[in-house]
Each structure stands twice: as structure tokens, then as C-alpha cells.
Design a protein around this motif. Structure first.
Motif, short mmCIF file in Angstrom:
data_model
loop_
_atom_site.label_atom_id
_atom_site.label_comp_id
_atom_site.label_asym_id
_atom_site.label_seq_id
_atom_site.Cartn_x
_atom_site.Cartn_y
_atom_site.Cartn_z
N ALA A 40 -23.73 4.44 -11.19
CA ALA A 40 -22.32 4.12 -11.08
C ALA A 40 -22.15 2.60 -11.19
O ALA A 40 -23.09 1.84 -10.93
CB ALA A 40 -21.78 4.61 -9.74
N SER A 62 -25.24 15.18 -3.03
CA SER A 62 -23.83 15.17 -3.37
C SER A 62 -23.48 16.08 -4.56
O SER A 62 -22.32 16.39 -4.77
CB SER A 62 -23.36 13.75 -3.67
N ASN A 86 -15.53 14.72 -9.82
CA ASN A 86 -14.60 13.84 -9.13
C ASN A 86 -14.88 12.39 -9.54
O ASN A 86 -15.91 12.11 -10.16
CB ASN A 86 -14.70 14.03 -7.62
N GLU A 88 -15.99 9.90 -8.15
CA GLU A 88 -17.27 9.34 -7.67
C GLU A 88 -18.45 9.73 -8.55
O GLU A 88 -19.55 9.17 -8.41
CB GLU A 88 -17.53 9.78 -6.23
N ASP A 89 -18.24 10.67 -9.44
CA ASP A 89 -19.29 11.06 -10.39
C ASP A 89 -19.32 10.16 -11.62
O ASP A 89 -20.19 10.31 -12.48
CB ASP A 89 -19.11 12.51 -10.83
#
Length: 115
Positions: A40, A62, A86, A88-89
Motif C-alpha cells: 500500500a 485481513s 475495500n 484498504e486493499d
């Protein structure tokens, strides 16, 4: 160095799905675990999960229940099916293989999940 060719990825809305592919040379694919990582923005690269030559899979916390890793031996290709995505992915996703004592990485593919 083993050449891994990734495909898939792109932009998807939250709750959507994407599938990534990673093709490896035949001998390597049949003998080695295929691993998926992601990175990320501003964060370290992290393991997503893996699939062994016999099909046994492992996932990090996760993504459990949302992501599925599989392999097609005939196509020498591993897959990362990502559901219920989502924001956060979001990140660059890489496949990796360890063969003959060396790690080889795919070129990376961008996954962006919009809210």
C-alpha cells in the motif's frame, strides 16, 4: 532470475471484485510455492497468501474469507481472486516465487479500490 508475468488489476468500487494472474515457467511453477504480496502507499510490502504445488493455501488475517488463491497447473498460472474489496486493499500487488534459493518477483499490478 525467474520471469513472472502478472495481469489483471485496475480500478474497482468498494465491494467489487478483481482477479489477478501470475504466469510462471513450467518447471518452476510445478515445484514452487506461488506467493502474493501487496504494498500500500507509504507502507511496507506484506504477504497476502500463498498456494503450494499441491494446492494447499495460506492467507494472512485481513484477507481471509475475501481472497482466494488458486493455481492452474495446465496453464502454469496462479490466481488471486479478490472479493468484497475495500479501500484498504488498494496497492500494488506482486506475485513471488522462491526457486533454487532465489526470490523472483512479478512486475506488480496496481489495484485501486474507490469508496
Amino acid at each position: 532470475q525467474v520471469q513472472l508475468v502478472e495481469s489483471g488489476g485496475g480500478l474497482v468500487q468498494a465491494g467489487g471484485s478483481l482477479r489477478l494472474s501470475c504466469e510462471a515457467p513450467g518447471t518452476v511453477f510445478m515445484l514452487a510455492n506461488m506467493e502474493w504480496y501487496r504494498q500500500a502507499p507509504g507502507k511496507q510490502r506484506e504477504l497476502v497468501g500463498s498456494v503450494a504445488p499441491g494446492g494447499l493455501t495460506n492467507y494472512e488475517g485481513s484477507v481471509k474469507g475475501r481472497f482466494t488463491i488458486s493455481r492452474d497447473n495446465a496453464k502454469k498460472t496462479a490466481y488471486l481472486q479478490m472479493n468484497s474489496l475495500n479501500p484498504e486493499d488498494t496497492g500494488v500487488y506482486y506475485c513471488k516465487v522462491r526457486f533454487a534459493g532465489r526470490d523472483s518477483w512479478g512486475q506488480g499490478t496496481q489495484v485501486t479500490v474507490s469508496s
